[in-house]
Motif scaffolding. Structure first.
Motif, PDB file in Angstrom:
ATOM      1  N   UNK A  80     -15.713  55.938 -72.901  1.00 32.60           N
ATOM      2  CA  UNK A  80     -15.811  55.445 -71.528  1.00 32.60           C
ATOM      3  C   UNK A  80     -15.748  56.601 -70.541  1.00 32.60           C
ATOM      4  N   UNK A  81     -14.830  57.541 -70.776  1.00 30.99           N
ATOM      5  CA  UNK A  81     -14.712  58.700 -69.882  1.00 30.99           C
ATOM      6  C   UNK A  81     -15.996  59.523 -69.891  1.00 30.99           C
ATOM      7  N   UNK A  82     -16.542  59.743 -71.082  1.00 30.90           N
ATOM      8  CA  UNK A  82     -17.769  60.533 -71.184  1.00 30.90           C
ATOM      9  C   UNK A  82     -18.906  59.842 -70.444  1.00 30.90           C
ATOM     10  N   UNK A  83     -19.007  58.542 -70.593  1.00 26.92           N
ATOM     11  CA  UNK A  83     -20.063  57.796 -69.893  1.00 26.92           C
ATOM     12  C   UNK A  83     -19.850  57.884 -68.395  1.00 26.92           C
ATOM     13  N   UNK A  84     -18.594  57.781 -67.951  1.00 27.98           N
ATOM     14  CA  UNK A  84     -18.293  57.874 -66.530  1.00 27.98           C
ATOM     15  C   UNK A  84     -18.662  59.256 -65.992  1.00 27.98           C
ATOM     16  N   UNK A  85     -18.360  60.323 -66.776  1.00 24.30           N
ATOM     17  CA  UNK A  85     -18.707  61.683 -66.347  1.00 24.30           C
ATOM     18  C   UNK A  85     -20.219  61.863 -66.280  1.00 24.30           C
TER      19      UNK A  85
END
Length: 160
Positions: A80-85
């Motif tokens: 999720x964090x990677x997608x958000x970044x």
């Protein structure tokens, strides 16, 4: 419907987790009895194995399952964090591109709206312009000669 078809339907519901306690008791009673249909013998063995409490849980199974679930949760959070970044990078890139585009457009618009200035000669008389150019070139020549002399003096002193 025959009793065998009812049992097969109840088994399908049981495997899907849709049976009530009463239906599960019906299945238990049927499979613990003696008049089991030949086509349900394999199902009988499997169902009674699922119902029996004789099968112990392997040592450390709960800890391993908990650890695996935690790893899946960690992977999900990092994804999720990677997608958000990645989404944030796209948004910032698009915003920067738009800003650059608008700035370029504003500069071009300002330059087009300026009134063109007519170029003027510094000197109206050609003799005055020639005299001023000669004076500037002479000054440049003297300064250049001073630099060359200073370089030669330094070179000569280092040779001695």
């Amino acid at each position: 419907m025959t009793k065998t078809e009812d049992i097969k339907r109840l088994l399908a519901q049981y495997y899907d987790g849709l049976t009530t306690e009463e239906e599960e008791n019906t299945l238990r009673t049927y499979f613990n009895g003696n008049d089991i249909d030949a086509s349900l013998k394999d199902e009988s063995i499997f169902f009674t194995a699922l119902q029996s409490s004789e099968c112990p849980t392997p040592a450390g199974m709960e800890e391993r399952l908990s650890r695996q679930i935690n790893q899946w949760n960690t992977l999900e959070v990092t994804n999720r964090r990677a997608i958000r970044h990645i989404n944030l990078r796209w948004i910032v890139g698009i915003a920067a591109s738009l800003l650059l585009l608008f700035a370029t457009g504003a500069i071009v618009y300002q330059n087009e709206n300026k009134s063109p200035q007519t170029e003027q000669d510094t000197y109206t008389n050609a003799k005055d312009a020639y005299a001023e150019t000669s004076k500037a070139l002479m000054k440049f020549s003297k300064t250049l000669n001073k630099g060359i002399d200073a370089t030669e003096n330094i070179t000569n002193k280092t040779r001695d």
